[in-house]
Design a protein around this motif. Structure first.
Motif, mmCIF file in Angstrom:
data_model
loop_
_atom_site.group_PDB
_atom_site.id
_atom_site.type_symbol
_atom_site.label_atom_id
_atom_site.label_comp_id
_atom_site.label_asym_id
_atom_site.label_seq_id
_atom_site.Cartn_x
_atom_site.Cartn_y
_atom_site.Cartn_z
ATOM 1 N N PHE A 212 0.840 -1.195 0.000
ATOM 2 C CA PHE A 212 0.000 0.000 0.000
ATOM 3 C C PHE A 212 0.876 1.246 0.000
ATOM 4 N N SER A 213 0.440 2.230 -0.760
ATOM 5 C CA SER A 213 1.134 3.519 -0.809
ATOM 6 C C SER A 213 0.127 4.630 -0.571
ATOM 7 N N CYS A 214 0.602 5.709 -0.007
ATOM 8 C CA CYS A 214 -0.264 6.833 0.362
ATOM 9 C C CYS A 214 -0.599 7.659 -0.880
ATOM 10 N N ASP A 215 -1.862 7.960 -1.039
ATOM 11 C CA ASP A 215 -2.341 8.812 -2.131
ATOM 12 C C ASP A 215 -2.907 10.088 -1.520
ATOM 13 N N ARG A 216 -2.164 11.181 -1.653
ATOM 14 C CA ARG A 216 -2.559 12.443 -1.028
ATOM 15 C C ARG A 216 -3.388 13.320 -1.958
ATOM 16 N N ASP A 217 -3.830 12.767 -3.044
ATOM 17 C CA ASP A 217 -4.679 13.534 -3.953
ATOM 18 C C ASP A 217 -6.049 13.726 -3.320
ATOM 19 N N PRO A 218 -6.466 14.980 -3.046
ATOM 20 C CA PRO A 218 -7.767 15.170 -2.390
ATOM 21 C C PRO A 218 -8.943 14.740 -3.253
ATOM 22 N N GLY A 219 -8.757 14.697 -4.569
ATOM 23 C CA GLY A 219 -9.851 14.302 -5.441
ATOM 24 C C GLY A 219 -9.909 12.819 -5.718
ATOM 25 N N ALA A 220 -9.008 12.048 -5.114
ATOM 26 C CA ALA A 220 -8.995 10.605 -5.348
ATOM 27 C C ALA A 220 -10.206 9.959 -4.686
ATOM 28 N N GLY A 221 -10.786 9.006 -5.396
ATOM 29 C CA GLY A 221 -11.949 8.311 -4.850
ATOM 30 C C GLY A 221 -11.546 7.027 -4.158
ATOM 31 N N THR A 222 -11.973 5.905 -4.724
ATOM 32 C CA THR A 222 -11.626 4.609 -4.138
ATOM 33 C C THR A 222 -10.181 4.264 -4.436
ATOM 34 N N ALA A 223 -9.710 3.244 -3.763
ATOM 35 C CA ALA A 223 -8.328 2.818 -3.939
ATOM 36 C C ALA A 223 -8.109 2.259 -5.351
ATOM 37 N N GLN A 224 -6.877 2.384 -5.847
ATOM 38 C CA GLN A 224 -6.510 1.898 -7.172
ATOM 39 C C GLN A 224 -5.546 0.737 -7.016
ATOM 40 N N VAL A 225 -5.878 -0.398 -7.636
ATOM 41 C CA VAL A 225 -5.090 -1.623 -7.521
ATOM 42 C C VAL A 225 -4.371 -1.881 -8.831
ATOM 43 N N SER A 226 -3.085 -2.220 -8.730
ATOM 44 C CA SER A 226 -2.266 -2.508 -9.909
ATOM 45 C C SER A 226 -1.529 -3.827 -9.695
ATOM 46 N N PHE A 227 -1.469 -4.619 -10.750
ATOM 47 C CA PHE A 227 -0.712 -5.871 -10.714
ATOM 48 C C PHE A 227 0.743 -5.568 -11.057
ATOM 49 N N ILE A 228 1.670 -6.080 -10.221
ATOM 50 C CA ILE A 228 3.094 -5.794 -10.406
ATOM 51 C C ILE A 228 3.797 -6.953 -11.099
ATOM 52 N N ALA A 229 3.809 -8.118 -10.487
ATOM 53 C CA ALA A 229 4.555 -9.234 -11.058
ATOM 54 C C ALA A 229 4.185 -10.516 -10.341
ATOM 55 N N THR A 230 4.695 -11.625 -10.884
ATOM 56 C CA THR A 230 4.580 -12.942 -10.262
ATOM 57 C C THR A 230 5.889 -13.683 -10.468
ATOM 58 N N ASP A 231 6.150 -14.691 -9.656
ATOM 59 C CA ASP A 231 7.390 -15.438 -9.781
ATOM 60 C C ASP A 231 7.276 -16.456 -10.920
ATOM 61 N N PRO A 232 8.378 -17.056 -11.351
ATOM 62 C CA PRO A 232 8.313 -18.017 -12.466
ATOM 63 C C PRO A 232 7.429 -19.222 -12.178
ATOM 64 N N ASP A 233 7.286 -19.616 -10.931
ATOM 65 C CA ASP A 233 6.441 -20.759 -10.595
ATOM 66 C C ASP A 233 4.967 -20.395 -10.493
ATOM 67 N N GLU A 234 4.652 -19.110 -10.664
ATOM 68 C CA GLU A 234 3.272 -18.631 -10.558
ATOM 69 C C GLU A 234 2.664 -19.007 -9.208
ATOM 70 N N CYS A 235 3.455 -18.754 -8.165
ATOM 71 C CA CYS A 235 2.990 -19.003 -6.792
ATOM 72 C C CYS A 235 2.760 -17.709 -6.020
ATOM 73 N N SER A 236 3.622 -16.739 -6.203
ATOM 74 C CA SER A 236 3.544 -15.481 -5.450
ATOM 75 C C SER A 236 3.189 -14.352 -6.413
ATOM 76 N N TYR A 237 2.133 -13.642 -6.094
ATOM 77 C CA TYR A 237 1.663 -12.525 -6.914
ATOM 78 C C TYR A 237 1.783 -11.246 -6.092
ATOM 79 N N VAL A 238 2.245 -10.199 -6.731
ATOM 80 C CA VAL A 238 2.497 -8.933 -6.040
ATOM 81 C C VAL A 238 1.578 -7.867 -6.629
ATOM 82 N N PHE A 239 0.909 -7.115 -5.751
ATOM 83 C CA PHE A 239 0.018 -6.028 -6.151
ATOM 84 C C PHE A 239 0.406 -4.764 -5.394
ATOM 85 N N LYS A 240 0.005 -3.647 -5.972
ATOM 86 C CA LYS A 240 0.231 -2.355 -5.332
ATOM 87 C C LYS A 240 -1.077 -1.591 -5.301
ATOM 88 N N VAL A 241 -1.386 -1.008 -4.145
ATOM 89 C CA VAL A 241 -2.634 -0.279 -3.950
ATOM 90 C C VAL A 241 -2.313 1.143 -3.511
#
Length: 360
Positions: A212-241
Motif C-alpha cells: 500500500f502507498s499513500c495517495d494524497r490527492d484530495p480528489g482521489a476516490g476509491t483505492a486503485q489496484v495494480s498488478f506488479i509481477a509474479t514469480d516463475p512458478d506462478e505461486c507469489s503474486y504482487v500487487f500495489k494499492v
C-alpha cells in the motif's frame, strides 16, 4: 500505654479508600488495547486504518450497509497485461461476488477467497481473506495465503514420472550376462520403495502480497489496484494499492483502552498511595500518632481545609448581599403610615427640651 482492640473509624476509612483505589487500578490495568483487523501501528507511532477501503456486500434489498461510511460495494479489478488474465480482489475481506469451482480449494473455503483470477474458464484462488495488516518500516503490507496449488506442481510430477520410465526402459535393454536376476529384483524393489524428492514435498499454494502507498490527492476516490509481477512458478503474486487511507495518521482512543490520560492518572494514584501509606506507617510507628493525625503533614492539610471553609463562608456571605430582601435599610418599628414619623418628632422635641434644661 493501652491499645484499643477496635480500630478507629478514621483509620479504617483510610484503608478502605486505599483498597478501593487499588481495585480500580487493577481494573484499569486489565483493560489492554487489542489489535483490530485491517489496522496497523508502526514503531514511530503512525497509525493506519484501511477498513474504509474494504468492499462490502449490499443488503438483500439492495441498500448499502448501515456501517458502510462510503465504502465501495464492488470488488477491485486489476489488469494482468502480459500475464494474460485479469485479477479480482478485496482488501482485508472476501470478494463480494461469490466464486465457485475454485481449483484446488475446498468448497467450504470458497466464500473466504479474497483474490482470484480466471484462466480458460477455471478459477484460481490467490489466497484466503486476512486482516493481518503489517507495517514494515515505510511499507504497509497485506498478504493472502492458502490459494490454489501452484502451476508448476504438475510439471514436477510429470518430470518425475518420465525419469522413472527412463530408468526402467534402460534396465530392459541391459545384457542379461552382466546382471543377475537377483540383483535386478533388488534394484526394482529399491526403486519402488524409495520415494522421490518431488513427491515428498507438500504442494505449494498461490499467495498474494499487497503493498500500500499513500495517495494524497484530495480528489482521489476509491483505492486503485495494480498488478506488479509474479514469480516463475506462478505461486507469489504482487500487487500495489494507492489509497488515501494508507497515509499515516494518529491512532484514535478506543473505549476500554488505556490512553495517555489514564496512564497519567494511574501514575498519580500510585504516587498518592505511596505518600499516604508511607506517611501513615511513619506517623503510627515512629510518632505514635493516632486518629486523623496519622495522615502525613496533618497540620498542613488541616490548615488547607480551614482555608477552604473560610473562603466558602466569605463567598456565600458576599453573595448574600445581592439578594433582593437585603437591599437598603429599614426601621423595625416603622410603619407605612405617619405614625412612625410622629414618634420620631416626639423624640426630637424631648431631646431639645433636655438640651435647654442643661443650658439653664
Amino acid at each position: 500505654m493501652r491499645f484499643s482492640s477496635q480500630p478507629r473509624p478514621a483509620y479504617s476509612a483510610i484503608f478502605y479508600l486505599l483498597s478501593l483505589a487499588t481495585v480500580s487500578l487493577a481494573a484499569d490495568a486489565d483493560k489492554t488495547t487489542t489489535s483490530t483487523a485491517c489496522t496497523a501501528s508502526s514503531t514511530s507511532g503512525a497509525f493506519f486504518d484501511l477498513r474504509p477501503d474494504m468492499a462490502l456486500k449490499l443488503n438483500p434489498d439492495g441498500s448499502k450497509p448501515a456501517h458502510s461510511n462510503g465504502a465501495p460495494t464492488v470488488d477491485y479489478k486489476a489488469k494482468g497485461y502480459d500475464y494474460g488474465s485479469n485479477f479480482t480482489l478485496n482488501i482485508c475481506g472476501a470478494v463480494v461476488e461469490p466464486v465457485e469451482d475454485v481449483i484446488g480449494v475446498d468448497e467450504s473455503k470458497w466464500q473466504n477467497v479474497s483474490a482470484y483470477y480466471t484462466s480458460k474458464g477455471d478459477v484460481y484462488s490467490l489466497g484466503l481473506q486476512s486482516g493481518a495488516l503489517v507495517s514494515r518500516g515505510k511499507e504497509l503490507v497485506l498478504q493472502y495465503t492458502g490459494g490454489s496449488p501452484c502451476g508448476k506442481s504438475k510439471k514436477r510430477e510429470e518430470g518425475a514420472l518420465q525419469e522413472r520410465s527412463s530408468i526402467h526402459d534402460g534396465a530392459a535393454y541391459r545384457d542379461p550376462d552382466y546382471e543377475r536376476e537377483g540383483d535386478a529384483t533388488t534394484a526394482t524393489k529399491t526403486l519402488e520403495s524409495k520415494p522421490t524428492k518431488e513427491t515428498d514435498e507438500p504442494k505449494r499454494r498461490k499467495s498474494a502480497t499487497i503493498f500500500f502507498s499513500c495517495d494524497r490527492d484530495p480528489g482521489a476516490g476509491t483505492a486503485q489496484v495494480s498488478f506488479i509481477a509474479t514469480d516463475p512458478d506462478e505461486c507469489s503474486y504482487v500487487f500495489k494499492v494507492k489509497s488515501q487511507h494508507a497515509c499515516a495518521g494518529v491512532e484514535p482512543h478506543t473505549p476500554g483502552s488505556v490512553g495517555p490520560g489514564s496512564v497519567f492518572l494511574i501514575i498519580f494514584a500510585i504516587a498518592v498511595l505511596v505518600y499516604l501509606l508511607g506517611g501513615i506507617f511513619y506517623q503510627r510507628t515512629v510518632a505514635n500518632a493516632r486518629g486523623w493525625k496519622q495522615l502525613p503533614n496533618y497540620s498542613l492539610w488541616a490548615s488547607v481545609w480551614s482555608f477552604i471553609c473560610d473562603f466558602f463562608a466569605i463567598a456565600t456571605s458576599s453573595c448574600a448581599r445581592f439578594l433582593p430582601n437585603r437591599r437598603g435599610y429599614h426601621y423595625i418599628s416603622g410603619s407605612p403610615s405617619g405614625r412612625g414619623r410622629s414618634n420620631r418628632d416626639d423624640e426630637n422635641r424631648l431631646i431639645d427640651q433636655y438640651d435647654e434644661e442643661w443650658e439653664d
